[in-house]
Scaffold this motif. Sequence first.
Motif, PDB file in Angstrom:
ATOM      1  N   LEU A 261      60.392  60.232  56.799  1.00 16.46           N
ATOM      2  CA  LEU A 261      61.677  59.552  56.664  1.00 16.46           C
ATOM      3  C   LEU A 261      62.584  60.266  55.668  1.00 16.46           C
ATOM      4  O   LEU A 261      63.792  60.368  55.878  1.00 16.46           O
ATOM      5  N   VAL A 262      61.986  60.751  54.594  1.00 23.92           N
ATOM      6  CA  VAL A 262      62.777  61.483  53.588  1.00 23.92           C
ATOM      7  C   VAL A 262      63.307  62.788  54.177  1.00 23.92           C
ATOM      8  O   VAL A 262      64.486  63.144  53.998  1.00 23.92           O
ATOM      9  N   ALA A 263      62.438  63.509  54.912  1.00 27.57           N
ATOM     10  CA  ALA A 263      62.832  64.819  55.439  1.00 27.57           C
ATOM     11  C   ALA A 263      63.774  64.712  56.635  1.00 27.57           C
ATOM     12  O   ALA A 263      64.757  65.457  56.737  1.00 27.57           O
ATOM     13  N   LEU A 264      63.493  63.789  57.552  1.00 23.61           N
ATOM     14  CA  LEU A 264      64.258  63.714  58.793  1.00 23.61           C
ATOM     15  C   LEU A 264      65.504  62.836  58.692  1.00 23.61           C
ATOM     16  O   LEU A 264      66.514  63.112  59.339  1.00 23.61           O
ATOM     17  N   TRP A 265      65.426  61.769  57.898  1.00 25.17           N
ATOM     18  CA  TRP A 265      66.526  60.817  57.826  1.00 25.17           C
ATOM     19  C   TRP A 265      67.287  60.878  56.509  1.00 25.17           C
ATOM     20  O   TRP A 265      68.280  60.168  56.332  1.00 25.17           O
ATOM     21  N   GLY A 266      66.818  61.711  55.593  1.00 18.95           N
ATOM     22  CA  GLY A 266      67.518  61.853  54.323  1.00 18.95           C
ATOM     23  C   GLY A 266      67.407  60.643  53.411  1.00 18.95           C
ATOM     24  O   GLY A 266      68.243  60.457  52.518  1.00 18.95           O
ATOM     25  N   MET A 267      66.385  59.801  53.625  1.00 20.80           N
ATOM     26  CA  MET A 267      66.200  58.639  52.756  1.00 20.80           C
ATOM     27  C   MET A 267      65.745  59.077  51.373  1.00 20.80           C
ATOM     28  O   MET A 267      65.138  60.139  51.200  1.00 20.80           O
ATOM     29  N   SER A 268      66.001  58.222  50.399  1.00 23.14           N
ATOM     30  CA  SER A 268      65.412  58.444  49.083  1.00 23.14           C
ATOM     31  C   SER A 268      63.923  58.144  49.164  1.00 23.14           C
ATOM     32  O   SER A 268      63.463  57.451  50.078  1.00 23.14           O
ATOM     33  N   PHE A 269      63.161  58.653  48.193  1.00 27.03           N
ATOM     34  CA  PHE A 269      61.718  58.432  48.212  1.00 27.03           C
ATOM     35  C   PHE A 269      61.410  56.946  48.103  1.00 27.03           C
ATOM     36  O   PHE A 269      60.496  56.435  48.768  1.00 27.03           O
ATOM     37  N   THR A 270      62.177  56.220  47.295  1.00 27.96           N
ATOM     38  CA  THR A 270      61.945  54.779  47.122  1.00 27.96           C
ATOM     39  C   THR A 270      62.140  54.041  48.440  1.00 27.96           C
ATOM     40  O   THR A 270      61.309  53.220  48.845  1.00 27.96           O
ATOM     41  N   LYS A 271      63.250  54.342  49.144  1.00 29.17           N
ATOM     42  CA  LYS A 271      63.479  53.693  50.432  1.00 29.17           C
ATOM     43  C   LYS A 271      62.416  54.085  51.454  1.00 29.17           C
ATOM     44  O   LYS A 271      62.001  53.264  52.287  1.00 29.17           O
ATOM     45  N   GLY A 272      61.959  55.344  51.383  1.00 25.53           N
ATOM     46  CA  GLY A 272      60.917  55.792  52.299  1.00 25.53           C
ATOM     47  C   GLY A 272      59.621  55.021  52.103  1.00 25.53           C
ATOM     48  O   GLY A 272      58.970  54.615  53.078  1.00 25.53           O
ATOM     49  N   ILE A 273      59.244  54.767  50.847  1.00 26.74           N
ATOM     50  CA  ILE A 273      58.037  53.989  50.564  1.00 26.74           C
ATOM     51  C   ILE A 273      58.198  52.559  51.069  1.00 26.74           C
ATOM     52  O   ILE A 273      57.266  51.968  51.647  1.00 26.74           O
ATOM     53  N   ILE A 274      59.383  51.974  50.864  1.00 26.92           N
ATOM     54  CA  ILE A 274      59.630  50.602  51.335  1.00 26.92           C
ATOM     55  C   ILE A 274      59.439  50.508  52.839  1.00 26.92           C
ATOM     56  O   ILE A 274      58.770  49.601  53.351  1.00 26.92           O
ATOM     57  N   GLN A 275      60.013  51.466  53.570  1.00 24.28           N
ATOM     58  CA  GLN A 275      59.895  51.446  55.031  1.00 24.28           C
ATOM     59  C   GLN A 275      58.452  51.695  55.480  1.00 24.28           C
ATOM     60  O   GLN A 275      57.952  51.042  56.415  1.00 24.28           O
ATOM     61  N   ALA A 276      57.764  52.622  54.811  1.00 20.78           N
ATOM     62  CA  ALA A 276      56.403  52.975  55.226  1.00 20.78           C
ATOM     63  C   ALA A 276      55.428  51.825  54.970  1.00 20.78           C
ATOM     64  O   ALA A 276      54.579  51.526  55.811  1.00 20.78           O
ATOM     65  N   VAL A 277      55.529  51.174  53.815  1.00 23.55           N
ATOM     66  CA  VAL A 277      54.637  50.056  53.512  1.00 23.55           C
ATOM     67  C   VAL A 277      54.921  48.889  54.456  1.00 23.55           C
ATOM     68  O   VAL A 277      54.001  48.193  54.910  1.00 23.55           O
TER      69      VAL A 277
END
Length: 511
Positions: A261-277
Motif C-alpha cells: 500500500l505504501v509503495a503502490l498507493w503512496g500511503m503513509s506507513f501509519t495508514k498502511g498498517i491501519i489498512q493491513a490490520v
Amino acid sequence: MSTPAGEGEDSVTTGDTAQKDGRTRNRHPRGLLILWNVEMWERFSFYGMRAILVLFLAAPEDQGGLGLAPHIAAAIFGIYGALVNLLALPGGWLADRLWGSYRAVLWGGVVITAGHCTLAVPAGSGATYLGLLLVAAGTGMLKPSISTMVGRLYDHEQDAAERDASRRDAGFSLFYMGISVGAFAAPLITGYLGERIDWHAGFGAAAVGMLIGLLVCLRGGRRLPAVTRERVRTAKPAELRRMLSLCTAAVAFVVLLCLGLVALWGMSFTKGIIQAVTALTVLIPVIYFVTMFRTAGLDQVDRSRLRAYIWIFLAASMFWMIAEQGGSLVSLFARDHVDRDLFGWEFPTSWFQSLGPFYSILLAGAFAALWIRMGTRQPSTAAKFAIGLGGLGVATLIMAGAGMAAAGGERVSPMWLLVAFLVQIMAEMCLSPTGLSVTTRLAPPRFANQLMSLWFLSVAMGSALSSQVVQLGTVWSPGTYFAVLGCAALACAGAVAVSRKHLSRLMRGVN
C-alpha cells in the motif's frame, strides 16, 4: 471478601469450608480475592491508558502530544482495540498448551508493565507504537487466562454442594465487579495526571497499576490451588511449529500488505498498517467460518446453528464498530465541544470515560434480576440483539443532537454525554451477555472454544472497522456523522427484528 448472604460470621475466612455445630458453611474458594485484585489492577492500567490514548495522539506537539489528525488518532485507537482481541487467540493457545494459565497471567503482566513503562517515556511516536503493541500482546496473554483461573477455583472444590452453579455465578459476578471498579477509577486518576500535568505521567500511573497487580500475582500465586497453576496440556512439537507458522504468516501478511500500500498507493506507513490490520481482522473470522463448515462429520443441526451464528457475529461486529467510538471520536468531541466547567473548574475530558463503568456497576444487578424475573417470558436472543442495536442507535442519535447543537460553535451541556452513555450501556447489557450465552449454546461440541474465540473476534472486527468509518469524520460534521451511524444501527436492529423468527429456527437446527 464478604460472605454471601445467609452465611454466619463464624465461618473461617481463609479456608474453602468450615465446620461449626455439625454444619458445613460454604465460602468462596481461597484465591478469589487474589485474582480479583490482579484483574482490578490490570483493568485499571488498561482503561486508564485507554482513556487518554486518543487525546494524547491528537494533542498538538507543543502540548506534549503526537499531533496526529483526529481521524488518524481515532483510527489508531480502533486498530489497538482490534489487536488486543486478535492477540487473545495465540495468548489463549499458549496458556492451554504450553505455559498454563498462571504463567500466562504472570508473563502477560510483565509484558503489559513493559508496555506502559514504554508509553511513560517521552520518546516520540516509535516508543508510543511499541508500547501499544506490548500492552496489546500482554493483554492477549493475561485476559483469557485469568477468567479460566477463576473457573478452576470452583472446579477444585471437593464437595458437590460447593460446586453449585449459583456459587460459581456469584463468584464471577464478584470477579467482574473488579473490572468495573478498576475501569471506573482509572480515568479519574490517569486523566487528571495526563491532561493536567503530563501525558506520560498518566501513562506512568497505568504502569504503576499493572505493577501492583503483578506483585499481587507473584505474592499470592503460592496461595492459589495447584489446579490453577498446572499446565492443562503440553503442546507437541508439531503443534508448536504449526502455531508459530500461523503467527508468522499473519505478521507477514500485515507487513507485505502495508509495504504494498505504501509503495503502490503512496500511503503513509501509519495508514498502511491501519489498512493491513483491518484486512487481517476481517480475514481471520472468514477463515474460521470456512474451516468449520468444511469439517467432516458436522450434522444438519450443527450447520444450521453455525449459519445462525454468522448473523449473530455480523450484528455484534456492527454493534462494537459504533460502541467502541465512545473512547475515540466521542472523547474528541467532548474535548472540543462540551462545556466541562464544574464550579469554575474545567474537569478533564477523559473523566467521561468513567461513565460507562459507573453505569455498569449501578445497572448490572438490575438487568440480571430482570431477566430472571421474566423467566420464559423474556425476549428471545434475536429480540435482545435487536433491542441492543436499537438502543445503541438511540444513544448515537443523542450524540448527533449534541453535534448539531454544537454546530454554531458554542459548547453544549455535558448532559448530552451523560444520557448517551447511559443509553449505550443499557443497550450493551442487552446484547453483550446475550452474545456470550448464545455462543456457548450454539457451538458444536468440537468447536466450543473456537466459537467463543469468534465472539471476541467480533469485538476485534468491530474495532478494526471503526478505524475505517471514523475517517468519514473528515467529510461530515459531527452531527451528520453521528446521525448516519445512529440510523445505520437502527436499520440493523430492524433487520434483526424482522428476521428473528428465521434466526430462531436456525438456532434450533431447523432449515
